[in-house]
Design an enzyme around this catalytic site. Structure first.
Site: not given
Ligand code: AMP
Length: 282
Positions: A30, A34, A37, A61, A150
């Site tokens: 999304m 950082h 990601h 969501q 995870e």
């Molecule tokens: P999001 O943008 O929050 O939907 O996250 C996108 C992907 O990045 C998802 O698969 C998250 O689980 C993963 N993600 C977010 N934060 C972390 C983190 N600190 N370490 C590893 N993967 C992450």
């Protein structure tokens, strides 16, 4: 770097990749990228011929419109970060209309009770929204592998379940949680924390670490009591839940079964910012 905003243009490109027998890795996000990601993107770059990253803040969501409206986004910075990793990354950055051509609503999925507790209980409709968008994205991208962190372990299990149920020909790759030096898991939402909340937020990781260190010697009720007592010292922290659940079915338990693998899960509101984290206990 190739950037696609339309589904049809991306699909044309993907059809070309498939005809060239390229192995495709896909990292849905999304945005507000950082190092967490980027670790997924780096893994995909290593394991595939071509990596597609999507940046799409999925409205269905969010069970809270304020959370959606204040969700951080910075596509210019995201592009630069991706480009600094590898100029061959393909970025898919659609708008809502492109993904939800008709009504902006979730489809319905059965997750075999994986959504019964934790985030599923506290964020009504959240996982239906997640599965709706991942289902749509996988139908478009048709990747060989799809990467999930995870950090959002319940989401990861739900996607694993979805991929099997919908017979997608893609492998779900689990990726480690990336943390700050003080243990706080990286999250786009950390941008919303003020300085003092940032300092307090590390206690979520301290609570998880306490569970990990004591899982072999203390019983689960005792661990939960001690964690609740520790976190109650911080008025900024409003705990939604701290539970220990098995990895496979995500059922919180107070009794340990030696044959199962467990994780501790936590969610809390810290000065108005909701954070989640988990740790494996083996
Ligand atoms: P999001 O943008 O929050 O939907 O996250 C996108 C992907 O990045 C998802 O698969 C998250 O689980 C993963 N993600 C977010 N934060 C972390 C983190 N600190 N370490 C590893 N993967 C992450």
């Amino acid at each position: 770097m190739l950037v696609f905003k339309s589904v049809s243009a991306l699909q044309n490109h993907i059809n070309k990749l498939i005809s060239e027998r390229k192995i495709i890795g896909f990292v849905p996000t999304m945005g507000a990228l950082h190092a967490g990601h980027l670790s997924l993107v780096e893994k995909s770059l290593l394991e595939n011929d071509c990596t597609i990253v999507s940046v799409f803040v999925n409205p269905t969501q969010f069970n809270n419109s304020n959370d959606l409206n204040t969700y951080p986004s910075n596509i210019i910075r995201d592009k630069k970060l991706l480009q600094s990793l590898d100029n061959e990354i393909v970025l898919f950055h659609p708008n809502s209309k492109e993904i939800y051509s008709g009504e902006l609503k979730s489809d319905h999925f059965d997750f075999d009770n994986l959504d019964q507790h934790m985030e599923g209980k506290y964020r009504e409709g959240h996982f239906q929204g997640v599965a709706t968008v991942v289902n749509k994205l996988l139908l478009i991208v048709k990747s060989d592998k799809i990467y999930f962190g995870e950090k959002d372990f319940q989401q990861l299990r739900i996607i694993e379940n979805l991929v099997v149920a919908k017979k997608f020909n893609t492998k779900v790759i689990r990726c480690n949680t990336i943390r700050q030096d003080d243990g706080l898991a990286l999250s786009s939402r950390n941008n919303k924390l003020d300085i003092s909340s940032k300092k307090t937020a590390k206690y979520l990781f301290k609570a998880l670490s306490f569970a990990k260190e004591n899982f072999d010697t203390l019983d689960i009720t005792n661990i939960e009591e001690k964690v609740n007592r520790l976190l109650a010292k911080f008025p900024q922290i409003k705990l939604d839940y701290f539970v220990i659940a098995d990895e496979r079915y995500l059922q919180p338990t107070l009794k340990r079964d030696k044959k199962k693998k467990y994780r501790a899960f936590i969610a809390a509101d810290i000065s108005g910012v909701r954070l989640i984290d988990n740790i494996k206990l083996y």
